[in-house]
Design a protein around this motif. Sequence first.
Motif, PDB file in Angstrom:
ATOM      1  N   TRP A 680       0.913  -0.980  -0.227  1.00 47.28           N
ATOM      2  CA  TRP A 680       0.004   0.284  -0.027  1.00 47.28           C
ATOM      3  C   TRP A 680       1.029   1.232   0.077  1.00 47.28           C
ATOM      4  O   TRP A 680       0.615   2.194  -0.771  1.00 47.28           O
ATOM      5  CB  TRP A 680      -0.892   0.165   1.275  1.00 47.28           C
ATOM      6  CG  TRP A 680      -1.714   1.259   1.092  1.00 47.28           C
ATOM      7  CD1 TRP A 680      -3.105   1.366   0.540  1.00 47.28           C
ATOM      8  CD2 TRP A 680      -1.453   2.448   1.922  1.00 47.28           C
ATOM      9  NE1 TRP A 680      -3.591   2.440   0.869  1.00 47.28           N
ATOM     10  CE2 TRP A 680      -2.644   3.236   1.615  1.00 47.28           C
ATOM     11  CE3 TRP A 680      -0.628   3.160   2.619  1.00 47.28           C
ATOM     12  CZ2 TRP A 680      -2.900   4.765   1.924  1.00 47.28           C
ATOM     13  CZ3 TRP A 680      -0.697   4.344   2.965  1.00 47.28           C
ATOM     14  CH2 TRP A 680      -1.703   5.033   2.770  1.00 47.28           C
ATOM     15  N   ARG A 683       2.542   1.807  -3.568  1.00 48.65           N
ATOM     16  CA  ARG A 683       1.855   2.537  -4.423  1.00 48.65           C
ATOM     17  C   ARG A 683       1.433   3.713  -4.224  1.00 48.65           C
ATOM     18  O   ARG A 683       1.272   4.553  -5.239  1.00 48.65           O
ATOM     19  CB  ARG A 683       0.507   1.446  -4.697  1.00 48.65           C
ATOM     20  CG  ARG A 683       0.778  -0.057  -5.083  1.00 48.65           C
ATOM     21  CD  ARG A 683      -0.311  -1.006  -5.378  1.00 48.65           C
ATOM     22  NE  ARG A 683      -0.259  -1.893  -6.034  1.00 48.65           N
ATOM     23  CZ  ARG A 683      -0.337  -1.922  -7.703  1.00 48.65           C
ATOM     24  NH1 ARG A 683      -0.672  -0.929  -7.975  1.00 48.65           N
ATOM     25  NH2 ARG A 683      -0.002  -3.047  -8.211  1.00 48.65           N
ATOM     26  N   ARG A 684       0.999   3.960  -3.038  1.00 45.53           N
ATOM     27  CA  ARG A 684       0.829   5.493  -2.918  1.00 45.53           C
ATOM     28  C   ARG A 684       2.133   6.570  -3.108  1.00 45.53           C
ATOM     29  O   ARG A 684       1.721   7.634  -3.829  1.00 45.53           O
ATOM     30  CB  ARG A 684       0.048   5.560  -1.132  1.00 45.53           C
ATOM     31  CG  ARG A 684      -0.319   6.705  -0.902  1.00 45.53           C
ATOM     32  CD  ARG A 684      -1.283   7.560  -1.758  1.00 45.53           C
ATOM     33  NE  ARG A 684      -2.471   6.920  -1.787  1.00 45.53           N
ATOM     34  CZ  ARG A 684      -3.514   6.931  -0.835  1.00 45.53           C
ATOM     35  NH1 ARG A 684      -3.314   7.845   0.133  1.00 45.53           N
ATOM     36  NH2 ARG A 684      -4.633   6.150  -0.984  1.00 45.53           N
ATOM     37  N   CYS A 686       4.300   6.054  -5.091  1.00 46.18           N
ATOM     38  CA  CYS A 686       4.652   6.368  -6.443  1.00 46.18           C
ATOM     39  C   CYS A 686       3.489   7.072  -7.234  1.00 46.18           C
ATOM     40  O   CYS A 686       3.709   7.862  -7.902  1.00 46.18           O
ATOM     41  CB  CYS A 686       4.546   4.941  -7.210  1.00 46.18           C
ATOM     42  SG  CYS A 686       6.143   3.875  -6.788  1.00 46.18           S
ATOM     43  N   MET A 687       2.324   6.825  -6.615  1.00 44.78           N
ATOM     44  CA  MET A 687       1.301   7.712  -7.351  1.00 44.78           C
ATOM     45  C   MET A 687       1.595   9.465  -6.850  1.00 44.78           C
ATOM     46  O   MET A 687       1.476  10.367  -7.621  1.00 44.78           O
ATOM     47  CB  MET A 687      -0.271   7.351  -6.675  1.00 44.78           C
ATOM     48  CG  MET A 687      -0.456   6.135  -7.564  1.00 44.78           C
ATOM     49  SD  MET A 687      -2.335   5.786  -7.097  1.00 44.78           S
ATOM     50  CE  MET A 687      -2.114   5.252  -5.304  1.00 44.78           C
ATOM     51  N   ASP A 688       1.907   9.461  -5.543  1.00 37.29           N
ATOM     52  CA  ASP A 688       2.079  11.012  -5.090  1.00 37.29           C
ATOM     53  C   ASP A 688       3.193  11.403  -5.892  1.00 37.29           C
ATOM     54  O   ASP A 688       3.592  12.725  -5.909  1.00 37.29           O
ATOM     55  CB  ASP A 688       2.238  10.806  -3.719  1.00 37.29           C
ATOM     56  CG  ASP A 688       0.999  10.677  -2.813  1.00 37.29           C
ATOM     57  OD1 ASP A 688      -0.096  10.724  -3.536  1.00 37.29           O
ATOM     58  OD2 ASP A 688       1.059  10.277  -1.643  1.00 37.29           O
ATOM     59  N   ASN A 690       4.027  11.662  -8.817  1.00 36.96           N
ATOM     60  CA  ASN A 690       3.604  12.350  -9.886  1.00 36.96           C
ATOM     61  C   ASN A 690       2.902  13.880  -9.530  1.00 36.96           C
ATOM     62  O   ASN A 690       3.044  14.655 -10.643  1.00 36.96           O
ATOM     63  CB  ASN A 690       2.255  11.668 -10.660  1.00 36.96           C
ATOM     64  CG  ASN A 690       2.848  10.220 -11.298  1.00 36.96           C
ATOM     65  OD1 ASN A 690       4.197  10.060 -11.702  1.00 36.96           O
ATOM     66  ND2 ASN A 690       1.922   9.196 -11.187  1.00 36.96           N
ATOM     67  N   ALA A 717       3.914  -2.060  -9.774  1.00 33.53           N
ATOM     68  CA  ALA A 717       3.460  -0.873  -8.879  1.00 33.53           C
ATOM     69  C   ALA A 717       4.131   0.382  -9.919  1.00 33.53           C
ATOM     70  O   ALA A 717       3.452   1.220 -10.068  1.00 33.53           O
ATOM     71  CB  ALA A 717       4.063  -0.867  -7.587  1.00 33.53           C
ATOM     72  N   GLU A 720       1.988   0.581 -13.114  1.00 34.82           N
ATOM     73  CA  GLU A 720       0.581   0.789 -13.126  1.00 34.82           C
ATOM     74  C   GLU A 720       0.267   2.280 -12.345  1.00 34.82           C
ATOM     75  O   GLU A 720      -0.652   2.851 -12.700  1.00 34.82           O
ATOM     76  CB  GLU A 720      -0.126  -0.061 -11.934  1.00 34.82           C
ATOM     77  CG  GLU A 720      -0.423  -1.607 -12.708  1.00 34.82           C
ATOM     78  CD  GLU A 720      -0.867  -2.357 -11.537  1.00 34.82           C
ATOM     79  OE1 GLU A 720      -1.388  -1.967 -10.521  1.00 34.82           O
ATOM     80  OE2 GLU A 720      -1.068  -3.616 -12.130  1.00 34.82           O
ATOM     81  N   THR A 721       1.298   2.886 -11.840  1.00 33.42           N
ATOM     82  CA  THR A 721       1.553   4.327 -11.167  1.00 33.42           C
ATOM     83  C   THR A 721       2.111   5.259 -12.244  1.00 33.42           C
ATOM     84  O   THR A 721       2.215   6.410 -12.059  1.00 33.42           O
ATOM     85  CB  THR A 721       2.130   4.095  -9.929  1.00 33.42           C
ATOM     86  OG1 THR A 721       3.321   3.865  -9.869  1.00 33.42           O
ATOM     87  CG2 THR A 721       1.110   3.452  -9.065  1.00 33.42           C
ATOM     88  N   ASN A 722       2.791   4.695 -13.301  1.00 34.21           N
ATOM     89  CA  ASN A 722       3.362   5.461 -14.380  1.00 34.21           C
ATOM     90  C   ASN A 722       4.690   6.351 -13.606  1.00 34.21           C
ATOM     91  O   ASN A 722       4.980   7.598 -13.808  1.00 34.21           O
ATOM     92  CB  ASN A 722       2.684   6.632 -15.046  1.00 34.21           C
ATOM     93  CG  ASN A 722       3.178   7.218 -16.347  1.00 34.21           C
ATOM     94  OD1 ASN A 722       3.928   6.551 -16.795  1.00 34.21           O
ATOM     95  ND2 ASN A 722       2.793   8.267 -16.620  1.00 34.21           N
ATOM     96  N   CYS A 723       5.286   5.701 -12.738  1.00 34.91           N
ATOM     97  CA  CYS A 723       6.540   6.118 -11.726  1.00 34.91           C
ATOM     98  C   CYS A 723       7.714   5.596 -12.523  1.00 34.91           C
ATOM     99  O   CYS A 723       7.921   4.459 -12.738  1.00 34.91           O
ATOM    100  CB  CYS A 723       6.399   5.697 -10.381  1.00 34.91           C
ATOM    101  SG  CYS A 723       7.641   6.460  -9.610  1.00 34.91           S
TER     102      CYS A 723
END
Length: 854
Positions: A680, A683-684, A686-688, A690, A717, A720-723
């Motif tokens: 969790w 993934r969070r 990697c999303m942040d 961006n 991860a 899927e998160t484009n990191c």
Amino acid sequence: MQQASFDCIPQTFLPLLRQGLSGLPETLQALAEALKTHRSYLFRLKEQDGTWYASQVAEWAASGTAPQIQNPALQNLPMKEAGYARWLEAFLQDQAIAGPVYSFPEEERPLLEAQDIQSLLVVPIWVEEGLWGFLGVDDCQQVRSFTPEEAAFLRGVAEVLARTLDLFERHRWLERLLGLSPFYVARLGVAGALLRANPALQRAFPQGLSLPIEAALEKPGQPITATTLDTNPTEWTFMAVPGPGSEALEILALGVDIRDRLEAQEREVRWSTFRQNLLRVYETLMTEGFSDSIFSLILDAALNTVPSAQAGSVVVLMEDGYYHFVAARGYDLAALRQVRLQPGDAISLTEHRKAHIFTQEDLQRYNRRLDAKQRQVMEEAGRVREIQAILSVPVYLTGQRKAILYLDNFERSDAFVPLDLELAQAFASQLGLLLRRMELEGRLQHLAYHDALTGLPNRLFFMEKLAQALQHEARPTVLYLDLDGLKLVNDLEGHAAGDEVIRGIATRLHAALRPRDVVARQGGDEFLVLLTGIETVEEVIQVGERLLEVARLPLPLGERTYRITTSIGIAMGEAGLSPGEFLQRADMALYRAKAEGKNRLAFYETQLQDSLRREMELLEALQLDLETATGLVLLYQPIVNLKTRKTEALEALLRWPKAPPSEFIPLAERHHLMPRLGNWVLRRACMDRNRHGLPVHVNVSPQELLQPNYAELVAKALLETNCPPEALILEITESSLIPDGRGRDASQTIGLLKRLGVRVYLDDFGSGYSSLERLADLPVDGLKLGQAFTNALGTTPNPTSSAARLVAAVLALAHALNLAAIAEGIEHEAALNYLQDLGFSLGQGYFLGRPDSL
């Protein structure tokens, strides 16, 4: 045309109102005379299989007019088929048929003309919203039309007749119901006199009865219940019918025979007593084992369950071929033990195989067959005094009578009821089972109290010994052992090897204890030890450490040598503890020992229970928040360039409002939640990334890193998160580098992460496992100086201090291995300046920025 006169309207209705259907003939006559007709009649209509049939049921005919009540053509007349469909349709629409017959359709006239009918008036009768029949009048002399007033008059009579029929049907239905009902139904006067009773009540109380109606009279209109327990036990419901002024006019009573209910209740109570008494017998057996006292236990239980039995005895066929008295109540057992009865002495008087009742006369016949000496002993023991009834139950095993249970009553020959025989037979059956078990006592005793795998006592034996120790010992002590690593043996070598390990450890534990101590197998890989005669805590610790030592010794089995350790929870006795509570405390201490790292001792402490309760509550809350993806928060702490003071990266730090990281992270590790929790966070973060655009550091636990597919999870991860992979830095602890119990190593996973393009840093370097050789081989990109080293510099760093020299050594090592170095825990400017002058280019700490949300 002569008009009807309605002066006699009251005379038309009164017979019905006064007499009900018995007044119908008078009403029909008054009706015909009022309408100046010659015949009046009542027809019943019934539908069967879609066809309506009409039958004449009553008639009045004037003098000189031919009656039609016996006319077969007017019985079961199918309306439509006979040509009277128009009549049926009119009746179903509540319409009348009226007028001269000559004006009727041709198909209707023949039957009417055959009755000399010139004119008629017919109206339908409806009862309970259904077409019941029709009422009509005939003029047999003149052609006439009936006026609306005449039709209304006939309808009025039909309405009164319908109400009367309705009441009649209800009355007949009620009478039939009351006649067939098993309930008692009665009407009583306010003085209690019986006004009316249904057949069931009359049969049950042919001599009459007196009922407690006083409470019902005090509350008219309210149902009152009461129970009478005379010859016919009955549950009654009374209701006083209120009249003007709320005074009771009469009492309605409904009674239910409760004999079956009371008998069922008594039966259940008696069988419940049987089960309870039998349970006590078996409880005693489990604690004390088999002995001759079992016969007394069964006899006492039988006497307690069969109240009519005032004394009793048991005889058993012994190996010498004679029946011997082995238990007695109400008699002198010591004297009866002198008696040996031969099987041919007809102990039971007959060869009955089930419970049977004998009387005083039967007993006298039996006594006459005894020899004088036996009779004298029996009489002196009181065995043959004035017994009026004997309930005798033989016990058969493999076709042979092995024992007899006697229950005696001294007052009445009819003292025993069928239920007593059932219960006595049940006790005899149990006695037979116990006799059978006594034949196998040695083997059963061992199987019941010992573990089949190790030969050690089992939990049942242990709990009984613990219960005894709690009663007689000042400080009994329980050690709860759980083997560490046995699951690995089972998984890799199979359960047969695991069983061999358990047997080997069991032998060692038994050999390491004193003779008076008890070691038992709880089940699985758990053992229990009971220490008695303990005076000090030091003695307990000595025993516990000895058990730890013997468990961790290498265990050679076949071609393999196993190394097993154990964790031990210890609880010491207190006043008022039950065995279950005592064992629960030891279990809690064991949980603590395993949580603190295994292969150690832990004592139960009072606060441990509260601590475990909080842990369970936090665990449930954390699992729920993980499932719902709510409650968890990521904060970010800047990693700063010490020269420019600009933020060059962020470290993702997990926070949870319900507990600090120092509490919930170890909790997640203990319960193997770190892989889910870490996924969790990854993934969070990697999303942040961006959103903030900076490289992000994410901490990875050993549980995550040692997953065989961890590198694959990271790659997924990132995708899927484009990191970008180069924007992710994973921080691992030195403890992650220690292979797990299965020999899995993190090195391969670190290599895979590097090939993905992800950077890897060693977190809190210097406080853990790494050797220089190991560090040189690891494909890591950097390291972070442990916060403890930074804090040790103090507010005025001294370059000659040991702490300063260690920090310099770590930096020199990083430079030598071409690794980036980050100094953690910078909390004041003095430390910042010193570390910057020393050569650290990156730093992190509260002085440079606290963790915060984006």
